[in-house]
Design a protein around this motif. Structure first.
Motif: not given
Length: 310
Positions: A179-184
């Motif tokens: 949920l927290t790593d979009t496009n990282h």
């Protein structure tokens, strides 16, 4: 420290909104799809040959975006996924080779972090001691999982290994595992060159001008191009090419042979494997492209590149 976020070259090709996702899910309920067609599987795989082979250049389609590529005595895997299901959906066709029948793997190429392209349960079972070539931003995930032989690539980076040049090239897509790593972490395709041929594995991508840039830089012989997960196109077009756009991308790269992939294993969108193939063949005929430039592989099939006429 604020984490890096990666972008597409076309900044307007962004992620769909939650409203878009709800609209797609609503549309999906009204569609009736025939999923009875299965992508053909070879009657007999060549695992004994593949396990011993160190001289003949080959491409074997395991399924979806997973290929075993043998070049210069090296065994290379793209996006290894043997998962029997993604989320609630069961795999539509079995992998063409089982993990236990693979030769020891030397190199693994990862296009991006999505679960249908990066499966931890699969990569931890691979034979050998492979080095993992991954998009920039994804190296820490691999090292946390205990894969110390990991090299990160940014777009257009090239590395030499065993007489091969392996390059990471742009795609139009996105990345996410939590949920927290979009496009990282980044996303892209891979180009593999030896002295005699160049193979391009496109990964996942919507249609973009970068295909022409890749074709300008590399003289591509074999183009492994996705054709599935494109419907509805108003929702999917920025991230997945349609069969028609896949052909347009193939033409842009000026490749000699197109090998379709990314269909037939998982139901990621509303299109079916039969629809993807039918549209591909219809567009191929419409453009009057030579039949020998399209190699539709069976699952588990091996192409010997040295004897395959292009």
């Amino acid at each position: 420290m604020k984490k890096m976020r990666y972008e597409n070259t076309d900044k307007s090709a962004g992620l769909a909104t939650f409203k878009d996702l709800r609209q797609w899910r609503k549309e999906r309920k009204s569609k009736q799809k025939d999923l009875s067609y299965q992508v053909p599987v070879v009657e007999k795989t060549e695992e004994t040959f593949l396990q011993r082979n160190r001289t003949v250049p080959t491409i074997t389609w395991v399924g979806h975006s997973t290929f075993l590529i043998q070049l210069n005595g090296l065994n290379i895997l793209t996006d290894p996924v043997w998962a029997k299901r993604l989320g609630m959906d069961k795999r539509l066709t079995p992998p063409g080779l089982s993990i236990k029948d693979l030769p020891p793997i030397d190199v693994v190429l990862i296009s991006h972090s999505h679960y249908d392209h990066l499966s931890y349960s699969s990569i931890k079972r691979l034979k050998g001691h492979p080095i993992f070539y991954v998009p920039i931003g994804l190296g820490q995930w691999f090292k946390r999982k205990g894969f110390s032989k990991t090299v990160e690539f940014n777009w257009w980076d090239e590395h030499q290994m065993g007489g091969l040049t392996i390059a990471f090239v742009p795609a139009q897509h996105w990345s996410k595992r939590t949920l927290t790593d979009t496009n990282h972490s980044h996303w892209g395709g891979w180009v593999i060159q030896d002295a005699n041929r160049t193979t391009y594995f496109a990964g996942d991508s919507g249609y973009f001008k970068g295909f022409r840039d890749i074709g300008d830089k590399y003289a591509i012989d074999y183009c492994l191009m996705p054709i599935g997960a494109y419907e509805p196109e108003w929702f999917m077009a920025t991230q997945h090419v349609s069969p028609e756009d896949a052909i347009k991308a193939f033409i842009d790269t000026r490749s000699k042979v197109m090998i379709p992939m990314h269909y037939g294993a998982y139901r990621l969108a509303d299109d079916t494997p039969k629809e993807a193939l039918d549209r591909l063949l219809a567009e191929w005929d419409k453009r009057k492209l030579a039949s020998e430039k399209l190699a539709i592989m069976k699952i588990g099939e091996t192409i010997k590149m040295g004897t395959f006429s292009i």
